[in-house]
Design a protein around this motif. Structure first.
Motif, PDB file in Angstrom:
ATOM      1  N   ASN A 128       0.834  -1.198   0.000  1.00  0.00           N
ATOM      2  CA  ASN A 128       0.000   0.000   0.000  1.00  0.00           C
ATOM      3  C   ASN A 128       0.870   1.250   0.000  1.00  0.00           C
ATOM      4  OD1 ASN A 128      -2.335  -1.595   0.140  1.00  0.00           O
ATOM      5  ND2 ASN A 128      -2.362  -1.521   2.386  1.00  0.00           N
ATOM      6  N   SER A 129       0.258   2.353  -0.390  1.00  0.00           N
ATOM      7  CA  SER A 129       0.943   3.652  -0.396  1.00  0.00           C
ATOM      8  C   SER A 129       2.282   3.558  -1.122  1.00  0.00           C
ATOM      9  CB  SER A 129       1.157   4.141   1.045  1.00  0.00           C
ATOM     10  OG  SER A 129      -0.056   4.235   1.733  1.00  0.00           O
ATOM     11  N   LEU A 130       2.245   2.981  -2.294  1.00  0.00           N
ATOM     12  CA  LEU A 130       3.488   2.750  -3.031  1.00  0.00           C
ATOM     13  C   LEU A 130       4.144   4.049  -3.459  1.00  0.00           C
ATOM     14  CD1 LEU A 130       2.371  -0.380  -5.018  1.00  0.00           C
ATOM     15  CD2 LEU A 130       4.424  -0.231  -3.615  1.00  0.00           C
ATOM     16  N   LYS A 131       5.462   4.014  -3.426  1.00  0.00           N
ATOM     17  CA  LYS A 131       6.279   5.161  -3.807  1.00  0.00           C
ATOM     18  C   LYS A 131       7.167   4.761  -4.985  1.00  0.00           C
ATOM     19  CE  LYS A 131       6.753   6.241   1.125  1.00  0.00           C
ATOM     20  NZ  LYS A 131       7.720   6.476   2.229  1.00  0.00           N
ATOM     21  N   PRO A 132       7.642   5.728  -5.753  1.00  0.00           N
ATOM     22  CA  PRO A 132       8.545   5.386  -6.871  1.00  0.00           C
ATOM     23  C   PRO A 132       9.754   4.566  -6.419  1.00  0.00           C
ATOM     24  CG  PRO A 132       7.774   7.631  -7.096  1.00  0.00           C
ATOM     25  CD  PRO A 132       7.268   7.143  -5.761  1.00  0.00           C
ATOM     26  N   GLU A 133      10.241   4.815  -5.216  1.00  0.00           N
ATOM     27  CA  GLU A 133      11.403   4.080  -4.721  1.00  0.00           C
ATOM     28  C   GLU A 133      11.082   2.636  -4.345  1.00  0.00           C
ATOM     29  OE1 GLU A 133      10.259   7.035  -3.590  1.00  0.00           O
ATOM     30  OE2 GLU A 133      10.504   7.199  -1.390  1.00  0.00           O
ATOM     31  N   ASP A 134       9.815   2.243  -4.389  1.00  0.00           N
ATOM     32  CA  ASP A 134       9.442   0.847  -4.163  1.00  0.00           C
ATOM     33  C   ASP A 134       9.580   0.013  -5.431  1.00  0.00           C
ATOM     34  OD1 ASP A 134       6.791   2.018  -2.071  1.00  0.00           O
ATOM     35  OD2 ASP A 134       8.661   1.061  -1.406  1.00  0.00           O
ATOM     36  N   ALA A 135       9.822   0.647  -6.567  1.00  0.00           N
ATOM     37  CA  ALA A 135       9.961  -0.085  -7.819  1.00  0.00           C
ATOM     38  C   ALA A 135      11.159  -1.009  -7.758  1.00  0.00           C
ATOM     39  CB  ALA A 135      10.111   0.902  -8.973  1.00  0.00           C
ATOM     40  N   ALA A 136      10.942  -2.282  -8.082  1.00  0.00           N
ATOM     41  CA  ALA A 136      11.997  -3.283  -7.990  1.00  0.00           C
ATOM     42  C   ALA A 136      11.451  -4.620  -8.480  1.00  0.00           C
ATOM     43  CB  ALA A 136      12.474  -3.422  -6.543  1.00  0.00           C
ATOM     44  N   VAL A 137      12.349  -5.581  -8.575  1.00  0.00           N
ATOM     45  CA  VAL A 137      11.935  -6.973  -8.769  1.00  0.00           C
ATOM     46  C   VAL A 137      11.764  -7.591  -7.385  1.00  0.00           C
ATOM     47  CG1 VAL A 137      12.582  -9.231  -9.653  1.00  0.00           C
ATOM     48  CG2 VAL A 137      13.089  -7.184 -10.987  1.00  0.00           C
ATOM     49  N   TYR A 138      10.586  -8.102  -7.125  1.00  0.00           N
ATOM     50  CA  TYR A 138      10.259  -8.692  -5.821  1.00  0.00           C
ATOM     51  C   TYR A 138      10.315 -10.215  -5.926  1.00  0.00           C
ATOM     52  CZ  TYR A 138       8.710  -4.190  -4.001  1.00  0.00           C
ATOM     53  OH  TYR A 138       8.663  -2.892  -3.555  1.00  0.00           O
ATOM     54  N   SER A 139      10.997 -10.828  -4.957  1.00  0.00           N
ATOM     55  CA  SER A 139      11.151 -12.278  -4.935  1.00  0.00           C
ATOM     56  C   SER A 139      10.789 -12.812  -3.560  1.00  0.00           C
ATOM     57  CB  SER A 139      12.601 -12.676  -5.243  1.00  0.00           C
ATOM     58  OG  SER A 139      13.031 -12.180  -6.484  1.00  0.00           O
TER      59      SER A 139
END
Length: 125
Positions: free
Chosen positions: A83-94
């Motif tokens: 929730n409340s995603l920010k541009p800095e949360d962009a990534a590959v999630y594993s």
């Protein structure tokens, strides 16, 4: 043993996503499952972990209060609500499995023995 991460996509800043880590070959009830992310040019970051051996899940400081990890027992999966995603949360999630409780495995990737492939989260500003 397999882990299958899914649910990534493109979302606007402030938006939400739900990632899923479906496990096969073992029960998530008996292992810790952690979520990690890696952005281009950055080190892998352990952001959340859950296990039946811990009183509370582990969250990294960068996601605490915004992300929630929980188990879907019916699907033998561990989900991560973003929730409340920010541009800095962009990534590959594993996601990954650890034989240790989150109190010991937490954000330390070397303490996880099986890994799923990543799912890409993109956050537009």
């Amino acid at each position: 043993v397999q882990l299958q991460a899914s649910g990534g996509g493109l979302v606007q800043s402030g938006g939400s996503l739900r990632l899923s880590c479906e496990a096969s070959g073992f029960s998530v009830d008996y292992y810790a499952i952690g979520w990690f992310r890696q952005a281009p040019g950055k080190e892998r970051e352990g952001i959340a972990c859950i296990s039946s051996s811990d009183k509370d899940p582990y969250y990294g400081d960068s996601v605490k209060g915004r992300f929630t990890i929980y188990v879907d027992h019916a699907k033998n999966s561990v989900n991560l609500q973003l929730n409340s995603l920010k541009p800095e949360d962009a990534a590959v999630y594993s996601c990954a499995r650890s034989p240790l409780a989150c109190a010991y495995s937490g954000p330390y990737s070397s303490r996880y023995d099986y890994w799923g492939q990543g799912t890409l989260v993109t956050v537009s500003s």
